[in-house]
Design an enzyme around this catalytic site. Sequence first.
Site, PDB file in Angstrom:
ATOM      1  N   GLU A 136      33.890  40.044   3.837  1.00 30.60           N
ATOM      2  CA  GLU A 136      35.090  40.318   4.635  1.00 30.60           C
ATOM      3  C   GLU A 136      34.800  40.073   6.112  1.00 30.60           C
ATOM      4  OE1 GLU A 136      38.112  44.105   5.407  1.00 30.60           O
ATOM      5  OE2 GLU A 136      36.035  44.471   4.831  1.00 30.60           O
TER       6      GLU A 136
ATOM      7  N   LYS B  34      45.155  41.471   3.059  1.00 28.66           N
ATOM      8  CA  LYS B  34      44.710  42.798   2.648  1.00 28.66           C
ATOM      9  C   LYS B  34      45.877  43.773   2.588  1.00 28.66           C
ATOM     10  CE  LYS B  34      41.059  46.144   3.872  1.00 28.66           C
ATOM     11  NZ  LYS B  34      40.018  46.419   4.905  1.00 28.66           N
TER      12      LYS B  34
ATOM     13  N   CYS C  25      37.914  44.771   0.297  1.00 29.85           N
ATOM     14  CA  CYS C  25      37.307  46.037   0.691  1.00 29.85           C
ATOM     15  C   CYS C  25      38.057  47.283   0.200  1.00 29.85           C
ATOM     16  CB  CYS C  25      37.127  46.066   2.205  1.00 29.85           C
ATOM     17  SG  CYS C  25      35.851  47.242   2.770  1.00 29.85           S
TER      18      CYS C  25
END
Length: 246
Positions: free
Chosen positions: A32, A98, A132
């Site tokens: 990331e 995300k 994440c």
Amino acid sequence: MVWESPQANRLAVESYLKEKDLSKTDLLVLPETFTTGFSMKATHLAEGMNGVTLKWMQSIATKYSTLIGGSIMVKENGNVYNRFLIVGPDGLQGQYDKKHLFGLGAEKELITAGVNREVLDINDWRVNLQICYDLRFPVWMRNTDHTELIVLVANWPAPRIAAWRALLVARAIENQCYVLGVNRLGEDGNGLSYTGDSLLVDPAGQILVDAGIQEGLFSASIDKDILTNFQQKFPFLKDADQFDIK
């Protein structure tokens, strides 16, 4: 990663790939925000979709005849996104913004959340892209679209690494698919330490690759026949609860 230094991080990746045989590599995955680290100042370093890093990713993909993926901060229509890009020799192949922004940090205030899941067809594999903090939300990652591989990139710090390892295994077991989690190492500009622990997990929850705290390039193969046979032998997903993802 070098804190807030895209050029240094791109050069570091190039050094890892130098003189490596990637002729059998289908997908190369970076962590990331691999150009900057998880810095909210990176919003000022956010690039457009015609920026240097996307062009660099295409050059790497062309040089090694592979696909390359990882997330960077992207500026678009006045917003900044933490965007997972998959790039091939022909350019952009897929992207995912995300969804779950880290509320304990400033990400939620500075970054715009994505709204759509992204499942790509990559070399006859159904691949779900995640980033994440998404790992903590199993409904969002639930295999409702014949996913065969989940690829998750992260800056997941050392104090919570036990959760990282446990959740990657859990996501593989409950979704009956392969799960690849690629995490960073080192210390960032906020003083947080990262131990890596990048893992590749099979649909039974067995860890196939454990990078530990080693820095470098790791490779492994996954087998669709093994996956199909496992799903047919244990068709647990047919008994799963039904729900809508909003």
